[in-house]
Write a protein that holds these residues in place. Structure first.
Motif, PDB file in Angstrom:
ATOM      1  N   LEU A 115      42.260  86.416 127.924  1.00  0.00           N
ATOM      2  CA  LEU A 115      42.771  85.539 126.863  1.00  0.00           C
ATOM      3  C   LEU A 115      43.846  84.609 127.402  1.00  0.00           C
ATOM      4  CD1 LEU A 115      43.106  88.064 123.877  1.00  0.00           C
ATOM      5  CD2 LEU A 115      41.168  86.607 124.464  1.00  0.00           C
ATOM      6  N   ARG A 116      44.702  85.140 128.272  1.00  0.00           N
ATOM      7  CA  ARG A 116      45.780  84.332 128.851  1.00  0.00           C
ATOM      8  C   ARG A 116      45.210  83.245 129.767  1.00  0.00           C
ATOM      9  NH1 ARG A 116      48.131  87.981 131.335  1.00  0.00           N
ATOM     10  NH2 ARG A 116      49.652  88.605 129.751  1.00  0.00           N
ATOM     11  N   ASP A 117      44.245  83.607 130.589  1.00  0.00           N
ATOM     12  CA  ASP A 117      43.655  82.629 131.502  1.00  0.00           C
ATOM     13  C   ASP A 117      43.012  81.474 130.741  1.00  0.00           C
ATOM     14  OD1 ASP A 117      44.463  84.171 133.628  1.00  0.00           O
ATOM     15  OD2 ASP A 117      42.482  85.031 134.031  1.00  0.00           O
ATOM     16  N   ALA A 118      42.476  81.760 129.555  1.00  0.00           N
ATOM     17  CA  ALA A 118      41.829  80.716 128.755  1.00  0.00           C
ATOM     18  C   ALA A 118      42.817  79.657 128.281  1.00  0.00           C
ATOM     19  CB  ALA A 118      41.124  81.337 127.546  1.00  0.00           C
ATOM     20  N   GLN A 119      44.105  79.985 128.278  1.00  0.00           N
ATOM     21  CA  GLN A 119      45.119  79.032 127.824  1.00  0.00           C
ATOM     22  C   GLN A 119      45.415  77.957 128.864  1.00  0.00           C
ATOM     23  OE1 GLN A 119      45.887  79.771 124.541  1.00  0.00           O
ATOM     24  NE2 GLN A 119      44.471  81.465 124.984  1.00  0.00           N
ATOM     25  N   CYS A 120      45.053  78.218 130.144  1.00  0.00           N
ATOM     26  CA  CYS A 120      45.241  77.230 131.221  1.00  0.00           C
ATOM     27  C   CYS A 120      46.688  76.751 131.288  1.00  0.00           C
ATOM     28  CB  CYS A 120      44.306  76.040 131.023  1.00  0.00           C
ATOM     29  SG  CYS A 120      42.567  76.465 130.773  1.00  0.00           S
ATOM     30  N   PHE A 121      47.623  77.683 131.401  1.00  0.00           N
ATOM     31  CA  PHE A 121      49.045  77.321 131.360  1.00  0.00           C
ATOM     32  C   PHE A 121      49.485  76.421 132.510  1.00  0.00           C
ATOM     33  CE2 PHE A 121      49.513  81.313 128.726  1.00  0.00           C
ATOM     34  CZ  PHE A 121      49.794  80.625 127.555  1.00  0.00           C
TER      35      PHE A 121
END
Length: 245
Positions: A115-121
């Motif tokens: 889920l975090r990787d999908a945010q492309c921070f």
């Protein structure tokens, strides 16, 4: 396979077919110079499929990884809030996961990683695929179909325009604008990109002109943005399914 996962897979397969249709209408629109009246609706259908697929996965995460440890009242309070997260910062993302998916970080950190990787921070939020999906789909679903318009990009390596005593020289300049935009207004003589080849005021010209169709709301090209959304949604789904099976 649980229903929510199966539905997500079906929706992504549908999105793949819808993207092909959008691509065909997009290319024909560029050739004709007129936006196919079916393009906004097809685009909306594609966005709904991708968004719904991700939300089905979010629902499965909640029901399988979070719900068993919650009271009935807590479940009722959270059920209507469950959706795939799209947040601009790590802080807001962490809060959303903590508030909507209780104990997920402790019980299933690998899912939180996806889920975090999908945010492309590492990329500015308004340039990410997840931002584009959330923004465009919200606009389509709750207000109206996303407005699209013809856009052209003009790169002037060397452009010299002279009219009367006025001389304009542009070097290594890029302009992104609606098709037909007036570039120069010289004493009532208006010059658009289509006039550059033959207008007597143009002394020297070395340019590259390309046309595109863009989402006005987010100022991004239609087809490449939708392709990024599909690739992002597919990658998330491929990584989550083994963790939820």
């Amino acid at each position: 396979m649980r229903r929510s996962i199966a539905d997500a897979i079906v929706l992504l397969k549908r999105a793949e077919k819808q993207l092909k249709t959008v691509s065909e209408r997009y290319n024909s629109s560029l050739k004709s110079g007129l936006i196919d009246p079916e393009l906004p609706g097809d685009t909306n259908d594609f966005l709904n499929s991708c968004r719904s697929a991700l939300d089905y996965l979010a629902w499965d995460i909640f029901t399988e990884k979070c719900k068993p440890g919650l009271s009935e009242d807590r479940v009722k309070d959270l059920e209507h809030k469950v959706q795939f997260p799209s947040k601009p910062t790590r802080k807001s993302f962490n809060k959303a996961v903590k508030d909507t998916f209780p104990d997920l970080k402790k019980n299933s950190p690998d899912i939180v990683d996806v889920l975090r990787d999908a945010q492309c921070f590492s990329t500015p939020y308004n340039k990410t695929w997840i931002y584009a999906l959330r923004n465009l789909n919200n606009g389509s679903k709750h207000r109206h179909l996303t407005v699209q318009s013809n856009q052209e990009t003009l790169y002037a390596k060397d452009l010299h325009v002279k009219f009367g005593g006025t001389s304009i020289i542009m070097k290594d300049s890029t302009f992104v604008m609606p098709k037909g935009t007036v570039l120069f207004d010289l004493g009532g003589s208006q010059i658009t990109s289509e006039d550059l080849d033959n207008h007597p005021a143009v002394i020297n010209m070395e340019i590259n002109l390309s046309n595109d169709i863009v989402f006005v709301d987010i100022r991004r090209p239609v087809l490449s943005t939708l392709e990024e959304i599909y690739e992002g949604s597919s990658n998330v789904t491929k990584r989550l399914i083994p963790l939820l099976s």
